[in-house]
Design an enzyme around this catalytic site. Structure first.
Site, short mmCIF file in Angstrom:
data_model
loop_
_atom_site.label_atom_id
_atom_site.label_comp_id
_atom_site.label_asym_id
_atom_site.label_seq_id
_atom_site.Cartn_x
_atom_site.Cartn_y
_atom_site.Cartn_z
N THR A 58 -75.51 34.85 30.01
CA THR A 58 -75.62 34.36 31.39
C THR A 58 -75.00 35.32 32.38
O THR A 58 -75.48 35.45 33.52
CB THR A 58 -74.95 32.97 31.51
OG1 THR A 58 -75.62 32.05 30.64
CG2 THR A 58 -75.01 32.44 32.93
N THR A 135 -72.07 32.66 26.33
CA THR A 135 -70.97 31.81 25.87
C THR A 135 -71.35 30.90 24.70
O THR A 135 -70.46 30.39 24.01
CB THR A 135 -70.47 30.93 27.02
OG1 THR A 135 -71.56 30.13 27.53
CG2 THR A 135 -69.90 31.78 28.15
N ASP A 136 -72.66 30.71 24.45
CA ASP A 136 -73.06 29.73 23.44
C ASP A 136 -72.53 30.05 22.04
O ASP A 136 -72.18 29.13 21.28
CB ASP A 136 -74.58 29.61 23.39
CG ASP A 136 -75.14 28.84 24.57
OD1 ASP A 136 -74.35 28.21 25.30
OD2 ASP A 136 -76.37 28.85 24.76
#
Length: 372
Positions: A58, A135-136
């Site tokens: 992101t 971040t996942d």
């Protein structure tokens, strides 16, 4: 950019930038010379070198004007332009390693990333490495690197919860904070860290806790390693439970995660074994408990010489061989399964994978490593 090149986004840059343009046709062959010039100039200025490895996520995405979806859009060099103050702390090298969603990472990618980090940190002038990622799966990458990177120099992972099209984009703050951490003397020996929202987490304990909030990464009962303030970086604790595993040649073994839930029948666990899984992690409940059907499936896996590690879906605490009913933690442990302790299922999978890649498959060897 090829894997030897370093893209300089902070001073000194005039001489090096000119040199890059002159040698552009032969950039692949001479990029290493340029990196040496950059490093020498940095040392002459008394500044450390920080390598920024950009991998996507992101933090490197914007809203596509046609589809209105958030997609990869900017490079590591673009990100560095958002933090002009970085030059106060270090000379930055940008390695545009990849630009993809964190959902696409896999063991081969992690292994290449470990090599890139090791290569950077092996250079004496490099103080630390900053890695940007989605971040996942950041907590998995952080733990993988914590297990596999050889150096005790700081490695700091960052990302963003808000994409670069948003007015309150959190990427620049996280990036600048990471560079400051990487050049802080107290950061050495702290292991791999995740630094977002001015907070520093240890790789082993960190987990993503919110899908959208900027304060998403937390370390449960263990708490933060430290914080980043405007005037300084403050550490309040050190991660003590750390270990190193060398990555050898060859493919990583296939390790699957199967969940226990009310009514689980164990068929997917059996299927994973029959389809060639070399190791199994069970996301059990409580201290490591499951129903009879899942217990029978665990015993099936063990009968096929497939190691089974028991983790839990509970965020805090440990799995332990306590409950003695069929499927309780003690019965699975007595049957030959390994207790993951306080490791989440996703991190237990990484440790099991790396241990098996080293040839460690016995319960005694595996349990010892999980208790380290």
């Amino acid at each position: 950019m090829n894997r030897f090149a370093c893209s300089v986004t902070q001073r000194p840059q005039n001489l090096v930038t000119t040199f890059f343009h002159i040698l552009k046709p032969k950039r692949s062959a001479l990029a290493l010379v340029v990196c040496c010039l950059v490093s020498g100039a940095a040392l002459a200025q008394g500044k450390p070198v920080v390598q920024f490895i950009a991998t996507g996520g992101t933090i490197a995405m914007k809203i596509d004007p046609l589809t209105k979806g958030v997609v990869p859009a900017i490079s590591g060099d673009d990100l560095m332009k958002t933090v002009p103050d970085a030059g106060k702390f270090a000379t930055i090298e940008v390695n545009n390693f990849s630009n993809m969603s964190a959902n696409y990472v896999e063991p081969k990618w992690w292994s290449r990333l470990t090599k890139a980090v090791d290569d950077a940190l092996a250079r004496p002038e490099v103080a630390g490495v900053v890695v940007s990622q989605g971040t996942d799966t950041m907590e998995e990458t952080a733990y993988w690197l914590d297990l596999t990177v050889k150096s005790d120099k700081p490695v700091v992972l960052i990302g963003a919860q808000r994409n670069a099209s948003e007015s309150d984009f959190d990427g620049p703050r996280n990036l600048l904070n990471a560079i400051r951490i990487a050049t802080t003397a107290d950061a050495k020996g702290k292991g791999v860290m995740v630094a977002m929202n001015n907070q520093i987490n240890a790789a082993r304990s960190v987990t993503k806790t919110h899908t959208g909030a900027v304060e998403t990464f937390k370390s449960g009962d263990f708490g933060f390693l430290g914080e980043v303030w405007d005037d300084k970086v403050v550490f309040s604790r050190t991660a003590l439970r750390r270990q190193h595993i060398d990555i050898g040649p060859g493919e990583m073994p296939r390790v699957e995660i199967l969940s226990m839930f009310g009514g689980a029948d164990g068929s997917l666990l059996r299927y994973a074994v029959d389809q060639g899984a070399k190791g199994i992690v069970v996301q059990a409940v409580g201290m490591g408990n499951m129903n009879v059907s899942m217990f029978e499936a665990v015993k099936y896996a063990l009968s096929k010489n497939v190691p089974v590690v028991i983790s839990t879906r509970v965020y805090n605490g440990r799995t332990m061989p306590v409950y003695g009913f069929p499927g309780g933690g003690k019965t699975t442990f007595d049957a030959g399964a390994v207790m993951a302790g306080d490791l989440s299922p996703q991190k237990a999978r990484l440790l099991l994978m790396l241990l098996m890649h080293q040839g460690k498959t016995s319960k005694k060897e595996l349990q010892a490593a999980f208790e380290n």
